[in-house]
Design a protein around this motif. Structure first.
Motif, PDB file in Angstrom:
ATOM      1  N   UNK A  92       0.851  -1.187   0.000  1.00 54.35           N
ATOM      2  CA  UNK A  92       0.000   0.000   0.000  1.00 54.35           C
ATOM      3  C   UNK A  92       0.887   1.236   0.000  1.00 54.35           C
ATOM      4  N   UNK A  93       0.284   2.381  -0.222  1.00 56.67           N
ATOM      5  CA  UNK A  93       1.038   3.642  -0.249  1.00 56.67           C
ATOM      6  C   UNK A  93       1.519   4.007   1.157  1.00 56.67           C
ATOM      7  N   UNK A  94       2.641   4.686   1.212  1.00 56.86           N
ATOM      8  CA  UNK A  94       3.183   5.144   2.484  1.00 56.86           C
ATOM      9  C   UNK A  94       2.288   6.258   3.033  1.00 56.86           C
ATOM     10  N   UNK A  95       1.901   6.182   4.316  1.00 55.44           N
ATOM     11  CA  UNK A  95       0.954   7.160   4.872  1.00 55.44           C
ATOM     12  C   UNK A  95       1.611   8.489   5.217  1.00 55.44           C
ATOM     13  N   UNK A  96       1.924   9.280   4.204  1.00 59.28           N
ATOM     14  CA  UNK A  96       2.546  10.585   4.398  1.00 59.28           C
ATOM     15  C   UNK A  96       1.628  11.663   3.820  1.00 59.28           C
ATOM     16  N   UNK A  97       1.622  12.841   4.446  1.00 64.04           N
ATOM     17  CA  UNK A  97       0.796  13.937   3.936  1.00 64.04           C
ATOM     18  C   UNK A  97       1.386  14.502   2.647  1.00 64.04           C
ATOM     19  N   UNK A  98       0.534  15.026   1.778  1.00 61.91           N
ATOM     20  CA  UNK A  98       1.054  15.649   0.547  1.00 61.91           C
ATOM     21  C   UNK A  98       1.686  17.006   0.857  1.00 61.91           C
ATOM     22  N   UNK A  99       2.456  17.514  -0.115  1.00 55.32           N
ATOM     23  CA  UNK A  99       3.137  18.793   0.086  1.00 55.32           C
ATOM     24  C   UNK A  99       2.175  19.957   0.266  1.00 55.32           C
ATOM     25  N   UNK A 100       0.968  19.824  -0.231  1.00 57.16           N
ATOM     26  CA  UNK A 100      -0.010  20.910  -0.088  1.00 57.16           C
ATOM     27  C   UNK A 100      -0.406  21.121   1.378  1.00 57.16           C
ATOM     28  N   UNK A 101      -0.149  20.149   2.223  1.00 56.35           N
ATOM     29  CA  UNK A 101      -0.458  20.311   3.649  1.00 56.35           C
ATOM     30  C   UNK A 101       0.444  21.360   4.289  1.00 56.35           C
ATOM     31  N   UNK A 102       1.596  21.629   3.678  1.00 57.81           N
ATOM     32  CA  UNK A 102       2.472  22.677   4.203  1.00 57.81           C
ATOM     33  C   UNK A 102       1.793  24.040   4.177  1.00 57.81           C
ATOM     34  N   UNK A 103       0.951  24.261   3.185  1.00 55.11           N
ATOM     35  CA  UNK A 103       0.217  25.531   3.097  1.00 55.11           C
ATOM     36  C   UNK A 103      -0.709  25.664   4.300  1.00 55.11           C
ATOM     37  N   UNK A 104      -1.428  24.614   4.604  1.00 56.38           N
ATOM     38  CA  UNK A 104      -2.332  24.634   5.748  1.00 56.38           C
ATOM     39  C   UNK A 104      -1.563  24.820   7.046  1.00 56.38           C
ATOM     40  N   UNK A 105      -0.445  24.129   7.175  1.00 59.79           N
ATOM     41  CA  UNK A 105       0.367  24.263   8.382  1.00 59.79           C
ATOM     42  C   UNK A 105       0.900  25.685   8.518  1.00 59.79           C
ATOM     43  N   UNK A 106       1.296  26.279   7.408  1.00 56.37           N
ATOM     44  CA  UNK A 106       1.790  27.654   7.434  1.00 56.37           C
ATOM     45  C   UNK A 106       0.705  28.653   7.804  1.00 56.37           C
ATOM     46  N   UNK A 107      -0.504  28.437   7.288  1.00 57.38           N
ATOM     47  CA  UNK A 107      -1.620  29.335   7.620  1.00 57.38           C
ATOM     48  C   UNK A 107      -1.943  29.245   9.112  1.00 57.38           C
ATOM     49  N   UNK A 108      -1.973  28.038   9.647  1.00 60.83           N
ATOM     50  CA  UNK A 108      -2.271  27.866  11.070  1.00 60.83           C
ATOM     51  C   UNK A 108      -1.188  28.527  11.924  1.00 60.83           C
ATOM     52  N   UNK A 109       0.075  28.282  11.587  1.00 65.87           N
ATOM     53  CA  UNK A 109       1.170  28.884  12.354  1.00 65.87           C
ATOM     54  C   UNK A 109       1.164  30.407  12.216  1.00 65.87           C
ATOM     55  N   UNK A 110       0.890  30.912  11.037  1.00 68.40           N
ATOM     56  CA  UNK A 110       0.845  32.353  10.827  1.00 68.40           C
ATOM     57  C   UNK A 110      -0.282  33.013  11.603  1.00 68.40           C
ATOM     58  N   UNK A 111      -1.472  32.412  11.578  1.00 74.02           N
ATOM     59  CA  UNK A 111      -2.605  32.952  12.323  1.00 74.02           C
ATOM     60  C   UNK A 111      -2.309  32.946  13.820  1.00 74.02           C
ATOM     61  N   UNK A 112      -1.715  31.872  14.288  1.00 74.56           N
ATOM     62  CA  UNK A 112      -1.360  31.788  15.704  1.00 74.56           C
ATOM     63  C   UNK A 112      -0.364  32.873  16.077  1.00 74.56           C
ATOM     64  N   UNK A 113       0.620  33.099  15.225  1.00 74.11           N
ATOM     65  CA  UNK A 113       1.629  34.119  15.495  1.00 74.11           C
ATOM     66  C   UNK A 113       1.031  35.528  15.481  1.00 74.11           C
ATOM     67  N   UNK A 114       0.140  35.812  14.531  1.00 77.44           N
ATOM     68  CA  UNK A 114      -0.496  37.135  14.458  1.00 77.44           C
ATOM     69  C   UNK A 114      -1.333  37.393  15.709  1.00 77.44           C
ATOM     70  N   UNK A 115      -2.101  36.400  16.129  1.00 76.70           N
ATOM     71  CA  UNK A 115      -2.911  36.575  17.336  1.00 76.70           C
ATOM     72  C   UNK A 115      -2.023  36.718  18.571  1.00 76.70           C
ATOM     73  N   UNK A 116      -0.916  35.987  18.592  1.00 77.94           N
ATOM     74  CA  UNK A 116       0.009  36.094  19.719  1.00 77.94           C
ATOM     75  C   UNK A 116       0.676  37.456  19.787  1.00 77.94           C
ATOM     76  N   UNK A 117       0.983  38.032  18.647  1.00 79.09           N
ATOM     77  CA  UNK A 117       1.590  39.361  18.628  1.00 79.09           C
ATOM     78  C   UNK A 117       0.609  40.403  19.151  1.00 79.09           C
ATOM     79  N   UNK A 118      -0.677  40.236  18.854  1.00 78.03           N
ATOM     80  CA  UNK A 118      -1.688  41.158  19.403  1.00 78.03           C
ATOM     81  C   UNK A 118      -1.703  41.104  20.920  1.00 78.03           C
ATOM     82  N   UNK A 119      -1.628  39.891  21.476  1.00 76.43           N
ATOM     83  CA  UNK A 119      -1.615  39.742  22.928  1.00 76.43           C
ATOM     84  C   UNK A 119      -0.322  40.320  23.505  1.00 76.43           C
ATOM     85  N   UNK A 120       0.797  40.091  22.838  1.00 84.03           N
ATOM     86  CA  UNK A 120       2.084  40.601  23.309  1.00 84.03           C
ATOM     87  C   UNK A 120       2.108  42.123  23.322  1.00 84.03           C
ATOM     88  N   UNK A 121       1.555  42.751  22.294  1.00 81.87           N
ATOM     89  CA  UNK A 121       1.502  44.219  22.255  1.00 81.87           C
ATOM     90  C   UNK A 121       0.687  44.764  23.408  1.00 81.87           C
TER      91      UNK A 121
END
Length: 172
Positions: free
Chosen positions: A32-61
């Motif tokens: 069977x195929x190796x159970x690995x996420x496709x490269x497009x999942x990096x976009x989702x991971x980046x959006x989640x990390x970016x949103x978290x960072x933006x909200x965290x910067x608001x709290x830090x300010x």
């Protein structure tokens, strides 16, 4: 809320790596195929990390006093929860893809060199999510308050009135 502990994150990553390694062995055994996420999942991971960072910067300010408006406490709590979720999800992704990479390296790079690079990219995205989650969690910490006359005793707690029968209000 309790702060995240790096030992727990490490334990989660190790358990996920072992499970992923076993899943990869099983899927390869049954062709069977190796159970690995496709490269497009990096976009989702980046959006989640970016949103978290933006909200965290608001709290830090706000925490550093650069904002004049009062911070919504629900927003601060949601930011903390998002940061912890980001770190836990990144830990799972890192552990899972590390287990897959270990299996691919163990079998001397069968024909899945592309899959190995994919697993390494996903593991790197997991590391980024963990780092952002931990940093934003630190942003959400409130420094200890100064009390008049030193540290509070056991009978004076934050939020209690100073005397018996008095009402607590913001002006005291």
């Amino acid at each position: 809320m309790k702060a995240m502990r790096p030992v727990v994150l490490l334990l989660i990553a190790v358990v996920a790596a072992v499970i992923a390694w076993l899943a990869t062995v099983a899927t390869n055994r049954f062709s069977m195929a190796t159970p690995v996420l496709p490269e497009s999942a990096l976009i989702t991971m980046g959006v989640i990390a970016g949103l978290t960072l933006v909200m965290g910067i608001r709290v830090l300010r706000w925490r550093n006093g650069k904002k004049k408006n009062m911070l919504n406490p629900i927003l601060a709590a949601r930011t903390l929860i998002l940061a912890q979720a980001c770190a836990y999800a990144g830990t799972l992704l890192l552990g899972w893809h590390a287990g897959i990479a270990i299996d691919l390296l163990r079998v001397s790079l069968r024909s899945g060199e592309g899959i190995l690079w994919n697993a390494l990219l996903m593991g790197g995205g997991g590391v980024a999510m963990v780092v952002v989650g931990i940093v934003v969690e630190r942003f959400c910490r409130i420094p200890p308050e100064d009390f008049e006359g030193g540290t509070p005793g056991p009978d004076t707690r934050r939020g209690e009135t100073k005397g018996e029968g008095e009402y607590a209000y913001r002006g005291d």
